[in-house]
Design a protein around this motif. Structure first.
Motif, mmCIF file in Angstrom:
data_model
loop_
_atom_site.group_PDB
_atom_site.id
_atom_site.type_symbol
_atom_site.label_atom_id
_atom_site.label_comp_id
_atom_site.label_asym_id
_atom_site.label_seq_id
_atom_site.Cartn_x
_atom_site.Cartn_y
_atom_site.Cartn_z
ATOM 1 N N ASP A 190 -6.742 1.417 1.706
ATOM 2 C CA ASP A 190 -8.070 2.024 1.658
ATOM 3 C C ASP A 190 -7.931 3.519 1.901
ATOM 4 O O ASP A 190 -7.261 3.942 2.844
ATOM 5 N N GLU A 191 -8.540 4.305 1.042
ATOM 6 C CA GLU A 191 -8.533 5.757 1.190
ATOM 7 C C GLU A 191 -9.972 6.246 1.175
ATOM 8 O O GLU A 191 -10.538 6.528 0.117
ATOM 9 N N GLY A 192 -10.590 6.266 2.364
ATOM 10 C CA GLY A 192 -11.963 6.746 2.480
ATOM 11 C C GLY A 192 -12.981 5.869 1.778
ATOM 12 O O GLY A 192 -13.929 6.382 1.198
ATOM 13 N N GLY A 193 -12.789 4.547 1.820
ATOM 14 C CA GLY A 193 -13.723 3.621 1.201
ATOM 15 C C GLY A 193 -13.428 3.302 -0.255
ATOM 16 O O GLY A 193 -14.163 2.553 -0.889
ATOM 17 N N ARG A 194 -12.345 3.873 -0.779
ATOM 18 C CA ARG A 194 -11.913 3.611 -2.157
ATOM 19 C C ARG A 194 -10.460 3.150 -2.115
ATOM 20 O O ARG A 194 -9.718 3.516 -1.216
ATOM 21 N N PRO A 195 -10.028 2.363 -3.107
ATOM 22 C CA PRO A 195 -8.630 1.945 -3.110
ATOM 23 C C PRO A 195 -7.703 3.093 -3.483
ATOM 24 O O PRO A 195 -8.008 3.890 -4.367
ATOM 25 N N GLY A 196 -6.559 3.160 -2.779
ATOM 26 C CA GLY A 196 -5.502 4.102 -3.142
ATOM 27 C C GLY A 196 -4.642 3.496 -4.242
ATOM 28 O O GLY A 196 -5.035 2.524 -4.903
ATOM 29 N N THR A 197 -3.447 4.042 -4.433
ATOM 30 C CA THR A 197 -2.538 3.546 -5.457
ATOM 31 C C THR A 197 -2.097 2.125 -5.119
ATOM 32 O O THR A 197 -1.592 1.870 -4.022
ATOM 33 N N PRO A 198 -2.278 1.189 -6.034
ATOM 34 C CA PRO A 198 -1.914 -0.205 -5.763
ATOM 35 C C PRO A 198 -0.415 -0.410 -5.584
ATOM 36 O O PRO A 198 0.405 0.335 -6.133
ATOM 37 N N LEU A 199 -0.089 -1.442 -4.823
ATOM 38 C CA LEU A 199 1.264 -1.949 -4.672
ATOM 39 C C LEU A 199 1.274 -3.343 -5.263
ATOM 40 O O LEU A 199 0.288 -4.080 -5.139
ATOM 41 N N VAL A 200 2.374 -3.728 -5.886
ATOM 42 C CA VAL A 200 2.460 -5.043 -6.511
ATOM 43 C C VAL A 200 3.705 -5.751 -5.987
ATOM 44 O O VAL A 200 4.804 -5.196 -6.031
ATOM 45 N N PHE A 201 3.502 -6.971 -5.495
ATOM 46 C CA PHE A 201 4.582 -7.779 -4.943
ATOM 47 C C PHE A 201 4.742 -9.048 -5.768
ATOM 48 O O PHE A 201 3.761 -9.625 -6.232
#
Length: 163
Positions: A99-110
């Motif tokens: 979470d970056e200030g109520g918005r998603p940051g760069t996704p991570l994929v596992f």
């Protein structure tokens, strides 16, 4: 225009900011039922918030995705965690974002290993259920009850996963 994301192997340490990995490896366990069953105890922190919240146990059947896939949207559940335990022996993708200030940051994929599930923490941005190869069934533990427990976010510029 789209942005590429690489897929990483799922590990408890890498996934810790987003929830827990559901596996018997290293878990506290003990025998029950006169020694005929081994209980792997307390694998996840089930979070239930809001008024009149209750725990749901469901089975989801997801259609398979092919790689590379275009990630246009993530979602989060502000009132509860969401656990996914595969009922099949194939890997699936887990997409999360800080979470970056109520918005998603760069996704991570596992990429999971067969037989390993995840518990996505309350209010954590994540992608949709993403089985690979063929249809996948999952035991799901999440929150039901009153209140709005779904927030979706659509990226202005999509990400390409695994491409």
């Amino acid at each position: 225009m789209s942005r590429a994301i690489t897929i990483a192997p799922l590990s408890p340490d890498a996934f810790a900011p987003f929830g827990q990995v559901l596996t018997t490896e290293g878990a506290h366990h003990y025998p029950i039922n006169n020694g005929m069953t081994e209980r792997f105890h307390d694998l996840a922190n089930v979070e239930i918030g809001g008024e009149n919240g209750r725990t749901l146990i469901s089975i989801f059947r997801g259609q398979p995705y092919e790689l590379p896939l275009t990630l246009k949207m993530v979602e989060r559940h502000p009132l509860g965690s969401q656990a996914f335990m595969p009922l099949h022996d194939r890997p699936f993708l887990v997409i999360v974002a800080p979470d970056e200030g109520g918005r998603p940051g760069t996704p991570l994929v596992f990429l999971t290993r067969p037989g390993v599930g995840i518990n996505i923490g309350r209010n954590v941005w994540h992608g949709v259920l993403t089985p690979l190869e063929q249809e996948g069934a999952f035991l799901v533990v999440d929150r039901g009850g009153d209140g709005v427990n779904l927030e979706e976010f659509f990226f202005e510029e999509p990400f390409i996963v695994g491409g």
